[in-house]
Design an enzyme around this catalytic site. Structure first.
Site, mmCIF file in Angstrom:
data_model
loop_
_atom_site.group_PDB
_atom_site.id
_atom_site.type_symbol
_atom_site.label_atom_id
_atom_site.label_comp_id
_atom_site.label_asym_id
_atom_site.label_seq_id
_atom_site.Cartn_x
_atom_site.Cartn_y
_atom_site.Cartn_z
ATOM 1 C CG ASN A 52 35.430 37.721 39.405
ATOM 2 O OD1 ASN A 52 34.534 37.417 39.551
ATOM 3 N ND2 ASN A 52 35.781 39.050 39.781
ATOM 4 C CD GLU A 53 32.740 40.909 38.702
ATOM 5 O OE1 GLU A 53 33.109 41.943 38.898
ATOM 6 O OE2 GLU A 53 31.588 41.412 40.007
ATOM 7 C CE1 TYR A 92 27.819 42.021 44.510
ATOM 8 C CE2 TYR A 92 28.610 41.982 42.499
ATOM 9 C CZ TYR A 92 29.202 41.738 43.942
ATOM 10 O OH TYR A 92 29.731 40.860 44.377
ATOM 11 C CD GLU A 114 32.036 38.675 42.972
ATOM 12 O OE1 GLU A 114 31.749 39.875 42.765
ATOM 13 O OE2 GLU A 114 33.048 37.978 42.710
ATOM 14 C CD1 TRP A 164 30.818 40.590 47.619
ATOM 15 C CD2 TRP A 164 32.830 38.863 46.799
ATOM 16 N NE1 TRP A 164 32.334 40.907 47.994
ATOM 17 C CE2 TRP A 164 33.082 40.149 47.676
ATOM 18 C CE3 TRP A 164 32.712 37.974 46.172
ATOM 19 C CZ2 TRP A 164 34.685 40.158 47.089
ATOM 20 C CZ3 TRP A 164 34.017 37.641 45.903
ATOM 21 C CH2 TRP A 164 35.316 38.517 46.795
ATOM 22 C CD1 TRP A 204 37.683 45.003 44.588
ATOM 23 C CD2 TRP A 204 39.120 44.284 44.488
ATOM 24 N NE1 TRP A 204 37.634 43.413 44.391
ATOM 25 C CE2 TRP A 204 38.762 43.071 44.117
ATOM 26 C CE3 TRP A 204 40.769 44.409 44.806
ATOM 27 C CZ2 TRP A 204 39.570 42.457 43.683
ATOM 28 C CZ3 TRP A 204 41.505 42.816 44.199
ATOM 29 C CH2 TRP A 204 40.931 42.258 44.117
#
Ligand code: PNW
Length: 441
Positions: free
Chosen positions: A167-168, A296, A345, A391, A399
């Site tokens: 992931n990313e 995003y 996401e 998401w 985080w």
């Protein structure tokens, strides 16, 4: 009046996404080893309000109720990640069967509910034991990662519909080793570039190893990608936009699709570049069944310090830019054709308020509607997007921001662990229900 949303294909994957460290909690239960996030959370000042993922949403215990919730939203897919330190507490060697048991139950629970499991192997929670040996900067890590991937695959097998390696990787390398805002909190660009190289090798080796098992599951990876726009048409802004695009997007796309790093960024990094073996790097370009895209926001690049005026922003300060999902997918399909794409996401944090058992998050409802409208347009124009994972299922550990940012379509009360559907969850439930023919329009 807004344009209506294009109808989505009947076999479309409709889901929500989460990740292990952000929701599971039970950080020291059933033999799980410590991860770099457990260690990072102990360092003063790293995480807002000194929070950590030790309990999070307690999903490790509440998983059945959470799967019921997902099913109740009319969805047919769920994206989650496996915590490496639950499977291999020391990162390699000894296998912790209880860790595998958890994901075994989870996968069966999904299948019983008609939900396709989409599994991510690495969503940032590296075993601390491997960090002690340098983590992603250690040249042996592709080997460690492949051993881990095979261990998971050999237990869960083809019950899992899709396996994603990373992931990313931008976040792991850049936030973890350069900016230092994520675990392990290192600030060293040279090391970040080395880490990103090793991630590419680990991805390629693991995909090759999984293919060697004759899996019928789909194999792919997940990147965070952004449209990058120059603020003006000055040559300086244009050049800066191209460079940023090379550093954040193509640095991760080119190895996976072409087995090389993009020249523009290689030239820019110059002496900081790690020693790369071009023959070895080719392993990163394994044929993939899908590319997962996390979208995003976009970048707007100005060499004169201009900022976008009047842009609507989320609680993360990210621009709300629904057209970006259309532009991104069209461009990707043209330049980096994959047999299929998933939006793995897409979502937003807003300042939600729970009042009398309700969360009226109109801003998130509109966010989802508008993004799904623009995504539908890309699909209608031939981009093979086969699924959308919002998401996130529920508010969780964001985080470095701890629990202060709420991305969920389901609200979580962290005192009681009570889940409450926000208006956005109800909207998504109805929308997907109609698309899937479960509800009448
Ligand atoms: C993604 N950025 O992270 C992650 O996959 C999720 O774990 C996370 O909760 C979600 O997005 C929301 O943040 C990102 O700085 C972290 O551009 C940082 C960035 C983008 C995505």
């Amino acid at each position: 009046m807004k344009d209506p949303i294009h109808p989505y294909p009947a076999d479309f994957a409709w889901g929500v996404a989460t990740s292990a460290y952000q929701i599971e909690g039970a950080a020291f239960e059933d033999g799980r080893g410590p991860s770099i996030w457990d260690a990072y959370a102990l360092m003063p000042g790293k995480i807002l309000n000194g929070e950590n993922g030790t309990t999070a949403c307690d999903h490790y215990h509440l998983w059945e109720q959470d799967l019921d919730l997902i099913k109740g939203l009319n969805l047919n897919a769920y994206r989650f990640s496996v915590a490496w330190p639950r499977i291999l507490p020391e990162g390699m060697g000894r296998v912790n069967e209880k860790g595998l048991d958890f994901y075994d139950r989870l996968v069966d629970g999904l299948l019983e509910r008609g939900l396709d499991p989409h599994l991510t192997l690495y969503h940032w929670d590296l075993p601390q034991a491997l960090q002690n040996r340098g983590g992603w900067a250690n040249r042996d890590i592709p080997h460690w990662f492949t051993e881990y991937a095979l261990t998971v695959y050999r237990r869960l097998g083809d019950r899992v519909k899709s396996y994603c390696t990373f992931n990313e990787p931008w976040c792991t390398a850049e936030l973890g080793y350069h900016i230092g805002r994520h675990a392990p909190g290192i600030q060293d660009l040279r090391m970040a570039l080395l880490a990103s190289y090793h991630i590419q090798l680990a991805h390629g080796d693991a995909i090759a190893a999984l293919r060697g098992e004759n899996t019928r599951a789909e194999l792919g990876t997940v990147l965070n990608l952004y449209p990058v726009d120059p603020a003006t048409d000055s040559p300086e802004d244009q050049e800066a936009a191209l460079l940023l695009d090379a550093k954040i997007n193509r640095w991760y796309l080119d190895p996976v699709f072409r087995g090389t790093f993009p020249d523009r960024a290689v030239q820019h990094y110059g002496d900081l570049m790690p020693e790369i073996d071009p023959e070895r790097l080719k392993v990163a370009a394994q044929p993939l069944d899908f590319l997962g895209v996390n979208y995003y926001y976009r970048y707007w690049v100005s060499t004169e310090g201009k900022t976008l005026q009047n842009a609507e922003r989320t609680d993360m300060g990210w621009e709300v830019y629904p057209e970006g999902i259309y532009r991104l997918m069209k461009d990707l399909h043209r330049e980096y054709p994959a047999p299929k794409y998933y939006i793995t996401e897409n979502g937003a944090a807003f300042k939600d308020e729970l009042v009398n058992g309700q969360v009226h998050d109109e801003d998130r409802v509109r966010f989802l509607k508008d993004h799904l409208q623009h995504l539908g347009r890309a699909i209608a124009e031939g981009v093979p997007v086969k699924g959308y994972f919002e998401w996130s299922l529920m508010d969780n550990f964001e985080w470095a921001f701890g629990y202060s940012k709420r991305f969920g379509i389901v609200h979580v009360d962290y005192e009681t662990q009570k889940r409450t559907l926000k208006d956005s969850a109800k909207w998504y439930r109805n929308f997907v229900g109609e698309q899937r023919g479960i509800l009448q329009k």
